[in-house]
Motif scaffolding. Sequence first.
Motif, PDB file in Angstrom:
ATOM      1  N   ILE A  17       0.909  -1.114   0.146  1.00  0.00           N
ATOM      2  CA  ILE A  17       0.213  -0.024   0.209  1.00  0.00           C
ATOM      3  C   ILE A  17       0.851   1.272  -0.047  1.00  0.00           C
ATOM      4  O   ILE A  17       0.741   2.221  -0.904  1.00  0.00           O
ATOM      5  CB  ILE A  17      -1.127   0.121   1.202  1.00  0.00           C
ATOM      6  N   LEU A  20       2.120   1.907  -3.358  1.00  0.00           N
ATOM      7  CA  LEU A  20       1.220   2.299  -4.315  1.00  0.00           C
ATOM      8  C   LEU A  20       1.101   3.905  -4.090  1.00  0.00           C
ATOM      9  O   LEU A  20       0.959   4.395  -5.085  1.00  0.00           O
ATOM     10  CB  LEU A  20      -0.304   1.754  -3.895  1.00  0.00           C
ATOM     11  N   SER A  21       1.023   4.178  -2.621  1.00  0.00           N
ATOM     12  CA  SER A  21       0.522   5.685  -2.455  1.00  0.00           C
ATOM     13  C   SER A  21       2.038   6.694  -2.793  1.00  0.00           C
ATOM     14  O   SER A  21       1.788   7.663  -3.438  1.00  0.00           O
ATOM     15  CB  SER A  21       0.430   6.083  -1.267  1.00  0.00           C
ATOM     16  N   THR A  24       1.855   7.126  -6.618  1.00  0.00           N
ATOM     17  CA  THR A  24       1.119   8.335  -7.051  1.00  0.00           C
ATOM     18  C   THR A  24       1.581   9.581  -6.740  1.00  0.00           C
ATOM     19  O   THR A  24       1.424  10.382  -7.487  1.00  0.00           O
ATOM     20  CB  THR A  24      -0.430   8.416  -6.425  1.00  0.00           C
ATOM     21  N   GLU A  94      -3.335   5.732 -17.101  1.00  0.00           N
ATOM     22  CA  GLU A  94      -2.215   5.356 -16.430  1.00  0.00           C
ATOM     23  C   GLU A  94      -0.702   5.481 -16.742  1.00  0.00           C
ATOM     24  O   GLU A  94      -0.049   6.103 -16.471  1.00  0.00           O
ATOM     25  CB  GLU A  94      -2.242   3.722 -16.253  1.00  0.00           C
TER      26      GLU A  94
END
Lengths: 286, 219
Positions: A17, A20-21, A24, A94
């Motif tokens: 996680i 993933l963050s 971004t 994406e």
Amino acid sequence: MKKNQLIAAAAAAVLGISLLSTGTVFADEAFRTLDEIKESGTINIGVFSDKSPFGYVDENGEYQGYDVYLAERLGEDLGVEINYVSTEAASRIEYLQTGKVDIILANFTVTEERAEEVDFALPYMNVALGVVSPDDAVVESLDDIGEDDQVIVISGTTAETYLVKNYPDIKLQKYDAYAEAKTALENGNAAAWANDNTEVIAFAIENEGFTVGIPSLGSADTIAPAVTKGNETLLDWLNEEIVALGEEQFFHADYEATLLDTYGADYEDTLVVEGGAVGTVETEAE
Amino acid sequence: MEKEVILQYLPLYREALLLTLRIGWQGVLLALVFGVACTWIRQLKIPVLKSLVTVYIELFRNTPLLVQLFFLYFALPKAGIRMTPELCGSLGLGLLGGAYMAETFRSGLESIAPIQEESALSLGMTSMQALRYVILPQAATYSISGIVANVIFLLKETSVFSVISLMDLMFTAKDLIGMYAKTLECLTLLVVFYLIMLLPVSVFGSWLERRMRRAEFGA
């Protein structure tokens, strides 16, 4: 053992996680400015590799099509090499957000939802949706679709979003790629295929036994190049370039070189948008 | 991360999880059946059948599931053989898994020294009895970690199902990203749902392994 495993799994989840963050966080800055692209000598352009005649790979392994014709010119005018990146419909946003490509030129329809995620330049083509079906059971209205029938759509296209929104009861058979969707239709796996009308018209022309029963559906939209949100230098350059190309009727030449064989001369004025100027449609999606 | 987005997507992920589990486990069951059948045929040592089993195992271990699914779903209809996407999915997984399972069973059986069978026979057991009471319990112990690894591998392979239009977990996530571009939420949910699916399998696998170890020789 059991406990260790759970801890390891939890750690993996947390790591995943957080990766993933941070992904971004990077993505917000993950574009190259016009100068950076020029300096590097190469521009990465995302195109389709299986969507003839707009973006496809020919028998010699070369990228060809209406989108690619424009890409070639952009590379030439920028004075850089082009690195084509093959993309699927669903990964176009994406690819821009993660900086994998500088420009998407993959028959990208301008929509409000997409304009929140990427920046569209001026349009270079008109498009609406269409539905193609086998000759022996032509679908002329979406209300004809039976309860057990399925309609093929490609994941991440405007046709998918349109059907999900407006015909939530129609069962969709979704595919990742054009090649698979077309084979599925040929094999008779579904009642019809809904997509950009340009695409389904081309399919019906190239494949005997299929008819475009619904040639125009939904709103009239445009197709435009897209860049990563906030990449103003590249966006401005693209807009100037498209206006300038209009003066030499570039997109008509593009049509004649790449689309004429498929659509004939009749569609030229319907499809081509010259110099970014669409008659009645607003070009700014925001 | 937006909470409402996650709540809104949850039912779709649940549906995808159920589909992935259903087809995944059908595939695993088929894989076990194919694996046992192959092992059995190999033990019988009938020349032609034995070579066929080898061909099957090498064919399916050395081609990607993606290619096998393409073949089942797109090529076979041209030859008049039609299957639903779900059937293609479970059959594809079953055929791939069968090849892996057969190899796992074989290595389990081969790890038992021949002297054990000979000893069992010399004690007056029939060869069936030797298999049932001496060979299999030990072979199963040696194979179990391989079998669990195969099961997890097969369940993860469902992530290529998008090519045959099955809305498994992976495709559901990709599809939602394509439509609404909520990448972070979609991928986080994806990781969480894979863990929900696979953690119990791996925990159960370790438990089973420990339990089976009782049958191990000299343990």
